[in-house]
Design an enzyme around this catalytic site. Structure first.
Site, PDB file in Angstrom:
ATOM      1  N   GLU A 115       0.825  -1.208   0.000  1.00  0.00           N
ATOM      2  CA  GLU A 115       0.000   0.000   0.000  1.00  0.00           C
ATOM      3  C   GLU A 115       0.863   1.264   0.000  1.00  0.00           C
ATOM      4  O   GLU A 115       1.951   1.291   0.565  1.00  0.00           O
ATOM      5  CB  GLU A 115      -0.923  -0.011   1.222  1.00  0.00           C
ATOM      6  CG  GLU A 115      -1.957  -1.122   1.105  1.00  0.00           C
ATOM      7  CD  GLU A 115      -2.930  -1.170   2.281  1.00  0.00           C
ATOM      8  OE1 GLU A 115      -4.105  -1.440   2.029  1.00  0.00           O
ATOM      9  OE2 GLU A 115      -2.518  -0.946   3.430  1.00  0.00           O
ATOM     10  N   CYS A 128       3.491   8.446   1.330  1.00  0.00           N
ATOM     11  CA  CYS A 128       4.048   7.458   2.253  1.00  0.00           C
ATOM     12  C   CYS A 128       4.247   6.157   1.469  1.00  0.00           C
ATOM     13  O   CYS A 128       3.287   5.535   1.030  1.00  0.00           O
ATOM     14  CB  CYS A 128       3.074   7.278   3.408  1.00  0.00           C
ATOM     15  SG  CYS A 128       3.618   6.063   4.589  1.00  0.00           S
ATOM     16  N   CYS A 135       6.321  -6.992   6.649  1.00  0.00           N
ATOM     17  CA  CYS A 135       7.496  -6.424   7.318  1.00  0.00           C
ATOM     18  C   CYS A 135       8.323  -7.533   7.944  1.00  0.00           C
ATOM     19  O   CYS A 135       7.783  -8.511   8.444  1.00  0.00           O
ATOM     20  CB  CYS A 135       7.076  -5.426   8.398  1.00  0.00           C
ATOM     21  SG  CYS A 135       8.497  -4.620   9.172  1.00  0.00           S
ATOM     22  N   CYS A 139       6.539  -5.641  15.280  1.00  0.00           N
ATOM     23  CA  CYS A 139       6.202  -4.770  16.404  1.00  0.00           C
ATOM     24  C   CYS A 139       4.751  -5.057  16.783  1.00  0.00           C
ATOM     25  O   CYS A 139       3.889  -5.176  15.898  1.00  0.00           O
ATOM     26  CB  CYS A 139       6.374  -3.312  16.016  1.00  0.00           C
ATOM     27  SG  CYS A 139       8.053  -2.976  15.426  1.00  0.00           S
ATOM     28  N   CYS A 142       1.693  -2.848  15.562  1.00  0.00           N
ATOM     29  CA  CYS A 142       1.634  -2.471  14.141  1.00  0.00           C
ATOM     30  C   CYS A 142       0.925  -3.535  13.316  1.00  0.00           C
ATOM     31  O   CYS A 142       1.273  -4.708  13.371  1.00  0.00           O
ATOM     32  CB  CYS A 142       3.051  -2.253  13.625  1.00  0.00           C
ATOM     33  SG  CYS A 142       3.127  -1.919  11.854  1.00  0.00           S
ATOM     34  N   CYS A 366      -0.886   5.664  10.206  1.00  0.00           N
ATOM     35  CA  CYS A 366       0.334   4.955  10.634  1.00  0.00           C
ATOM     36  C   CYS A 366       0.003   3.629  11.267  1.00  0.00           C
ATOM     37  O   CYS A 366      -0.808   3.552  12.184  1.00  0.00           O
ATOM     38  CB  CYS A 366       1.060   5.742  11.721  1.00  0.00           C
ATOM     39  SG  CYS A 366       1.715   7.282  11.210  1.00  0.00           S
TER      40      CYS A 366
HETATM   41  N1  SAH Z   1       9.237   0.128   9.654  1.00  0.00           N
HETATM   42  C1  SAH Z   1       9.545   1.503   9.764  1.00  0.00           C
HETATM   43  C2  SAH Z   1       8.661   2.300   8.870  1.00  0.00           C
HETATM   44  C3  SAH Z   1       7.173   2.286   9.207  1.00  0.00           C
HETATM   45  S1  SAH Z   1       6.817   3.883   9.666  1.00  0.00           S
HETATM   46  C4  SAH Z   1       9.431   1.925  11.203  1.00  0.00           C
HETATM   47  O1  SAH Z   1       8.923   1.178  12.005  1.00  0.00           O
HETATM   48  O2  SAH Z   1       9.918   3.007  11.519  1.00  0.00           O
HETATM   49  C5  SAH Z   1       5.319   3.893  10.392  1.00  0.00           C
HETATM   50  C6  SAH Z   1       5.343   4.541  11.767  1.00  0.00           C
HETATM   51  O3  SAH Z   1       4.093   4.261  12.382  1.00  0.00           O
HETATM   52  C7  SAH Z   1       6.392   3.935  12.681  1.00  0.00           C
HETATM   53  O4  SAH Z   1       6.883   4.885  13.571  1.00  0.00           O
HETATM   54  C8  SAH Z   1       5.595   2.913  13.412  1.00  0.00           C
HETATM   55  O5  SAH Z   1       6.211   2.514  14.597  1.00  0.00           O
HETATM   56  C9  SAH Z   1       4.318   3.637  13.634  1.00  0.00           C
HETATM   57  N2  SAH Z   1       3.184   2.763  13.937  1.00  0.00           N
HETATM   58  C10 SAH Z   1       3.077   1.445  13.687  1.00  0.00           C
HETATM   59  N3  SAH Z   1       1.870   1.005  14.098  1.00  0.00           N
HETATM   60  C11 SAH Z   1       1.207   2.062  14.600  1.00  0.00           C
HETATM   61  C12 SAH Z   1      -0.098   2.242  15.131  1.00  0.00           C
HETATM   62  N4  SAH Z   1      -0.954   1.238  15.184  1.00  0.00           N
HETATM   63  N5  SAH Z   1      -0.459   3.475  15.537  1.00  0.00           N
HETATM   64  C13 SAH Z   1       0.396   4.512  15.422  1.00  0.00           C
HETATM   65  N6  SAH Z   1       1.637   4.403  14.904  1.00  0.00           N
HETATM   66  C14 SAH Z   1       2.051   3.191  14.497  1.00  0.00           C
HETATM   67 FE1  SF4 Z   2       7.649  -3.196  10.653  1.00  0.00          FE
HETATM   68 FE2  SF4 Z   2       5.494  -2.006  11.634  1.00  0.00          FE
HETATM   69 FE3  SF4 Z   2       7.600  -2.464  13.200  1.00  0.00          FE
HETATM   70 FE4  SF4 Z   2       7.770  -0.597  11.283  1.00  0.00          FE
HETATM   71  S1  SF4 Z   2       6.414  -0.538  13.074  1.00  0.00           S
HETATM   72  S2  SF4 Z   2       9.300  -2.165  11.808  1.00  0.00           S
HETATM   73  S3  SF4 Z   2       6.466  -1.533   9.700  1.00  0.00           S
HETATM   74  S4  SF4 Z   2       6.310  -4.046  12.238  1.00  0.00           S
END
Ligand code: SAH
Ligand code: SF4
Length: 404
Positions: A115, A128, A135, A139, A142, A366
């Site tokens: 996406e 974005c 991934c 996390c 996420c 995000c």
């Molecule tokens: N993998 C990279 C790029 C993804 S960026 C990273 O983790 O940095 C997307 C951003 O949204 C990251 O800071 C991630 O931690 C944050 N994010 C992930 N899940 C989220 C959620 N459910 N609510 C708010 N932010 C979230």
């Molecule tokens: Fe991957 Fe989501 Fe963690 Fe970013 S926040 S490293 S996209 S699992």
């Protein structure tokens, strides 16, 4: 691709491939393009000029047919068309949020999907971009991290996301003044630093001064803290860095971000302190998702200030209200607590704006990205599209939005 104004997707059925074995030149860098053009019998003394011309048409003007390359001689155009195509991946679903956010579900040649999200703001338009299908990391907060299928996107697939957005936004007509995508954030699906070479190559294509011409100052790469590649990112790509911090203690960070076992807070913050080109005018952004009862106490806010001072980091903090997704165990912190957290960090002399969630109504905010069609059959998608079309007079609720 048809898009309904209500945000309902329109499903496009796959077509037979009329392109045979022709090579797709979309996503080639300059050296590869030159090599390809030299390989089809274009006279040697013309290769450099033809490469520049084709590059201009593909990346500055966005054309997808060699017939449109008006300053290229007819016989060379014919040769190019005999051997090459300029082809974007397919948009299988596009959704518009009421706040103007657009989300594209893109299907690549092998059927995998990722996406891309466009977020318009008053003074800028941010795209974005995803770097992986799914991934590599998991996390806990996420949605992308829950996807089973994972592979790196190629440089071509990363560049194509920019091309597709510019097509949809009608941006090629006036490629420099009429820009709607003014900024890129590598904050879509995936961990960009685990796909370093392809991300680097794609961003170099996007930054090329005779192509899309986006300045490195307008590009931000977000990492969960892949320490060994952070310095390379600054040195070799030169873009702004955002780091997903999300916790100020190792035990909490390890619980919500398993990568912290490998690269703990101290290592991540030291890598930030050493990030090439970071100074007060070009600060590192720390992303901090506000998770109720997990990382959002006053003490956490004070510790965040202490750490940023301890490592003397030119930093700002983006507080992201947690964006929920189906099945998550987390809740967003209470608004008052997010505000208090922000105030404490501000009082510590560090900017800590609260991001307004964008595109939540279409699951584009995000951490909400996940190919919704991941497990759906085409028949299911078609049924959904029909149902959505029937309901298209229904109001889509308003959400104000927020990718970082
Ligand atoms: N993998 C990279 C790029 C993804 S960026 C990273 O983790 O940095 C997307 C951003 O949204 C990251 O800071 C991630 O931690 C944050 N994010 C992930 N899940 C989220 C959620 N459910 N609510 C708010 N932010 C979230
Ligand atoms: Fe991957 Fe989501 Fe963690 Fe970013 S926040 S490293 S996209 S699992």
């Amino acid at each position: 691709m048809q898009i309904t104004p209500s945000g309902n997707p329109v499903v496009v059925s796959p077509r037979a491939n009329p392109d045979g074995d022709k090579q797709n030149i979309l996503g080639l860098d300059r050296a590869e393009l030159k090599e390809a053009i030299a390989g089809i019998g274009v006279p040697e003394k013309q290769v450099k000029m033809r490469t520049s011309q084709v590059w201009h048409w593909v990346y500055h003007r966005g054309v997808s047919s060699f017939d449109d390359m008006l300053n290229v001689s007819k016989d060379v155009r014919a040769k190019l068309a005999d051997h090459f195509i300029i082809k974007r991946p397919e948009i299988v679903e596009a959704q518009y949020s009421n706040d103007g956010t657009r989300k594209y579900l893109i299907r690549f040649a092998d059927g995998n999907e990722a996406e891309t999200v466009y977020i318009p703001e008053e003074d800028r338009g941010t795209l974005c971009i995803s770097s992986q299908v799914g991934c590599t990391l998991n996390c806990k907060f996420c949605h992308t991290g829950t996807m089973k299928l994972v592979r790196n996107l190629t440089a071509a697939e990363i560049v194509a996301q920019m091309m597709i957005a510019r097509d949809d936004l009608g941006e090629w007509e006036n490629p420099t003044e009429g820009r709607r995508v003014t900024n890129i954030v590598m904050m879509g699906m995936g961990e960009p630093l685990y796909n370093f070479d392809n991300v680097k190559k794609a961003l170099e294509i996007v930054m090329d001064e005779e192509g899309i011409q986006l300045s490195k100052r307008r590009i931000t790469l977000s990492t969960s803290g892949v320490v060994p590649h952070m310095e390379r990112c600054g040195k070799e790509i030169g873009v702004n860095l955002a780091v997903s911090l999300h916790a100020v203690r190792d035990d909490v960070r390890t619980d919500i971000m398993p990568i912290n076992k490998k690269y703990g807070l101290e290592e991540v913050l030291t890598a930030c302190a050493n990030y090439p080109g970071a100074h007060n005018a070009r600060r590192i952004t720390f992303e901090y998702a506000m998770l109720k009862g997990v990382n959002d106490s006053d003490a956490d806010a004070r510790e965040l200030v202490r750490l940023i001072r301890k490592y003397k980091l030119p930093a700002k903090v983006n507080l992201i209200p947690f964006n929920p997704w189906p099945g998550t165990e987390y809740e967003c912190s209470d608004w008052d607590q997010i505000q208090r957290f922000s105030d404490i960090v501000y009082e510590g002399g560090i900017s800590a704006p609260i991001r307004t969630p964008r595109g939540r109504d279409i699951m584009a905010a995000c951490g909400q990205l996940k190919s919704a069609s991941e497990k759906k059959s085409k028949a299911e998608l078609a049924r959904e599209a029909a149902a959505a079309a029937a309901a298209s007079s229904d109001a889509v609720h308003h959400t104000s939005t927020g990718l970082t």
